[in-house]
Write a protein that holds these residues in place. Structure first.
Motif, PDB file in Angstrom:
ATOM      1  N   ARG A 140       1.273  -1.267   0.141  1.00  0.00           N
ATOM      2  CA  ARG A 140       0.189  -0.117  -0.060  1.00  0.00           C
ATOM      3  C   ARG A 140       1.189   1.036  -0.334  1.00  0.00           C
ATOM      4  N   ALA A 141       2.287   1.134   0.088  1.00  0.00           N
ATOM      5  CA  ALA A 141       3.077   2.539   0.286  1.00  0.00           C
ATOM      6  C   ALA A 141       3.407   3.048  -0.957  1.00  0.00           C
ATOM      7  N   TRP A 195      13.531   2.535  10.818  1.00  0.00           N
ATOM      8  CA  TRP A 195      14.328   2.542  11.233  1.00  0.00           C
ATOM      9  C   TRP A 195      15.807   3.649  10.801  1.00  0.00           C
ATOM     10  N   SER A 196      15.321   3.928   9.523  1.00  0.00           N
ATOM     11  CA  SER A 196      16.568   4.125   8.318  1.00  0.00           C
ATOM     12  C   SER A 196      16.534   5.914   8.895  1.00  0.00           C
ATOM     13  N   ALA A 197      15.553   6.406   9.439  1.00  0.00           N
ATOM     14  CA  ALA A 197      15.225   7.150  10.560  1.00  0.00           C
ATOM     15  C   ALA A 197      16.060   8.430  11.057  1.00  0.00           C
ATOM     16  N   PRO A 198      16.507   7.811  11.883  1.00  0.00           N
ATOM     17  CA  PRO A 198      17.166   8.332  12.913  1.00  0.00           C
ATOM     18  C   PRO A 198      19.154   8.080  12.186  1.00  0.00           C
ATOM     19  N   GLU A 244       7.042   8.424   8.424  1.00  0.00           N
ATOM     20  CA  GLU A 244       7.108   9.700   7.511  1.00  0.00           C
ATOM     21  C   GLU A 244       8.369  11.272   7.908  1.00  0.00           C
ATOM     22  N   ARG A 245       9.322  10.100   8.735  1.00  0.00           N
ATOM     23  CA  ARG A 245       9.213  11.792   8.987  1.00  0.00           C
ATOM     24  C   ARG A 245       9.170  12.957   9.680  1.00  0.00           C
TER      25      ARG A 245
END
Length: 627
Positions: free
Chosen positions: A427-428, A438-441, A504-505
């Motif tokens: 759906r994304a 998990w890749s945000a930080p 979504e950051r």
């Protein structure tokens, strides 16, 4: 801590570059400059015998292109000096047959192979010794990370210890190994004599650097006398122990100069298991290679460097070409992808499964007495079974996979490679599932984004039909012969979900934010919020945070949270006021649950097994193998 992991898409590593040129160690010629570093797998039998699992593991890595494989810590003293778990044995002639089988398998793939002779010394526990005796060390009572105070080695025992190395070397040559390496790094027995922290002796084996170096040098000389001048002799050492009272870099370099006329190569690392983050770095690549370059400036023999160098192959081409070091060792990288060298040589660096350095392999499995696993390589330790799983199918089926996270991607790639007609929907608007959160930080951003890019590239090259922006529950499942639901997990709380926020950051507007949860995701969320300039508090309802991750990653993330000023509270109740991000354990998704019959339609990944990345990749791959 600044995260500077480079983009591997920039790694070109040309076929005619220095890394792919033959190299020599003593009288041994290697097909290239890549060395597989010794990584403890626990793939030997319970009693230290070479078995099929160990052979197939090494066969795959030899086939993958390295020039030299140095096998893991091989025990010369099973009663007192073996490491915890299932190391390989070389303390009796009866083990030569299995060792010879291993050598033959590696030779048949075109690589050379070296044994690594090993004695734990104080880095052992009493419960791991054969007769429940204390471990031994140059000096009594100085405990290690393994927790048992050692007894002191009596001077009359030293010749016998030296002879254990000699007999191990004799058996290695008889078994056909191309070279012998002495393990003097990472705080083991040879290094314990050298270190002023662990050697307080007042006899001829302690005190000055020359006396502290005596044991190692006598071992080197005795082994050389046994194996002769034609068998290459390597020495692995920690050039520095980065804590108060440990071996200084000056002493480490001076010791290398002592070794220079006696050995054929130096294999350079740093630290010991009291400083495990040094020798198993989770920080940006290259943190150890400076030690190898410093040693190279002081010695004439070839030098091997290590330290997440698969991310720095362009730099390593230059370093080898400029004579700053001679060989590049790949450790955890070879667990993640045994074809790293071959893919790089073919000009396909984007097809390498690059190690994330989250240390699940070490801290979750090896440190707990289990066989080593990898969160991104389901085939590790099951190489023969995985090869069979990739064989073409007799009957082609139409396969639908709902969810393009790591489990869905693994399942889709294998099913398509086997010949099924595969459609992958999500759906994304991009694949990756929770990897995108998990890749945000910054902590593992480059590594995890690279994994997502790896899956994207492999899907582009495959026959998988990928449909993004498509909800699985809108599909008519009757059109497919097999349906795999890889829709992961969902939150249990109605508030702001950490995974959603990170994906979504999109940070909350408030300046003060509380993250509530005991999970790894809670740590990632708090770190990312702090990086966005938020005043962040992390509250865990447990007596720890990050309870679902390994000890080394937890310690690493805790350090980063502290650096970013995050306040951590344990044993906390849920906040009743303020802006709260929820990161408590999640539960399985219920998408299309009515269709699940565990035959034609089944759940996979964390929706089926729970857990995190390891469970996702394992479930996706091995379920697809059964279709």
């Amino acid at each position: 801590m600044t995260i500077t992991t480079p983009d591997p898409a920039g790694v070109r590593a040309p076929q005619d570059g220095p890394l792919f040129q033959p190299g020599r160690i003593g009288k041994m010629t290697l097909r290239n400059r890549f060395v597989q570093a010794p990584i403890f797998t626990q793939f030997a039998s319970t009693f230290g015998e070479v078995d099929e699992r160990l052979i197939e593991y090494h066969r795959a890595r030899a086939h993958g292109g390295v020039g030299l494989i140095i096998i893991e810590n091989t025990s010369i003293d099973w009663e007192l000096g073996r490491t915890v778990g299932h190391p390989i044995r070389i303390d009796h002639d009866r083990f030569r047959a299995g060792l010879s089988d291993l050598v033959e398998a590696v030779h048949n793939e075109g690589a050379k192979i070296a044994v690594q002779l090993h004695h734990t010394g104080r880095q052992n526990s009493q419960g791991n010794t054969e007769r429940n005796e204390p471990p031994i060390a140059p000096t009594a009572g100085i405990t290690s990370a393994f927790g048992t105070p050692p007894r002191a080695i009596e001077e009359h025992e030293i010749p016998g210890l030296i002879d254990r190395y000699v007999q191990g070397a004799r058996r290695a040559v008889a078994a056909g190994f191309d070279a012998v390496e002495l393990h003097g790094a990472h705080g083991y027995l040879l290094g314990q004599f050298l270190s002023p922290f662990t050697n307080h002796r007042t006899d001829d084996w302690g005190g000055t650097l020359e006396n502290r170096a005596r044991f190692a040098l006598e071992v080197v000389k005795a082994v050389r006398a046994e194996i002769g001048p034609d068998v290459p002799l390597l020495y692995r050492l920690s050039a520095e122990e980065p804590y108060e009272g440990g071996l200084s870099l000056d002493d480490g370099l001076a010791f290398c100069e002592m070794l220079d006329p006696l050995v054929d190569a130096l294999d350079v690392s740093a630290g010991n298991y009291d400083t495990a983050a040094t020798l198993l770095p989770m920080i940006a690549p290259g943190s150890l290679v400076g030690y190898a370059k410093a040693v190279k400036r002081r010695v004439s023999v070839p030098v091997i460097g290590v330290g997440r160098l698969t991310w720095l192959l362009d730099d390593m081409h230059k370093a080898v070409g400029d004579g700053e070091l001679d060989f590049v060792a790949l450790g955890r990288a070879q667990l993640a992808d045994p074809e790293t060298v071959a893919k790089t040589r073919r000009g396909e660096p984007d097809r390498v499964r690059r190690c994330l350095a989250v240390n699940e392999c070490i801290s979750r499995w090896m440190f707990n007495g289990k066989r080593t696993q990898c969160v991104i390589n389901p085939a590790l330790g099951q190489e023969r079974r995985a090869a069979e799983a990739r064989r073409p199918v007799a009957v082609r089926r139409r396969v639908l996979i709902v969810g393009a996270g790591p489990s869905g991607c693994e399942a889709a790639l294998l099913a398509a490679a086997r010949g099924h007609d595969v459609e992958l929907v999500d759906r994304a608007d991009r694949i990756g599932g929770q990897l995108r959160a998990w890749s945000a930080p910054g902590a593992f951003r480059a590594e995890i984004e690279n994994l997502v890019a790896f899956y994207e590239g492999e899907l582009d090259r495959s026959d998988v039909t990928l449909r993004l922006g498509t909800a699985g529950d809108s599909l008519d499942l009757d059109a497919w012969d097999s349906v795999l639901l890889a829709t992961g997990t969902i939150p249990t709380h109605d508030g702001l979900d950490a995974v959603t926020m990170l994906t979504e950051r999109r940070a909350p507007a408030a300046d003060d934010v509380t993250v509530f949860g005991e999970t790894e995701t809670a740590m990632f969320a708090a770190l990312w919020l702090a990086e966005q300039g938020k005043h962040t508090t992390l509250l865990s309802p447990k007596d720890a945070v990050g309870v679902d991750t390994n000890d080394m990653e937890r310690e690493h993330l805790t350090g980063l949270l502290t650096e970013h000023g995050v306040t951590i509270g344990l044993g906390a109740a849920p906040p009743e006021t303020g802006t709260v991000v929820w990161a408590t354990p999640r539960v399985p998704s219920k998408v299309l649950s009515a269709a699940v019959d565990d035959d034609r339609a089944q759940t996979i990944g964390t929706r089926f097994r729970g857990g995190r990345l390891y469970e996702a990749t394992q479930s996706g791959f091995w379920t697809a193998a059964r279709i």
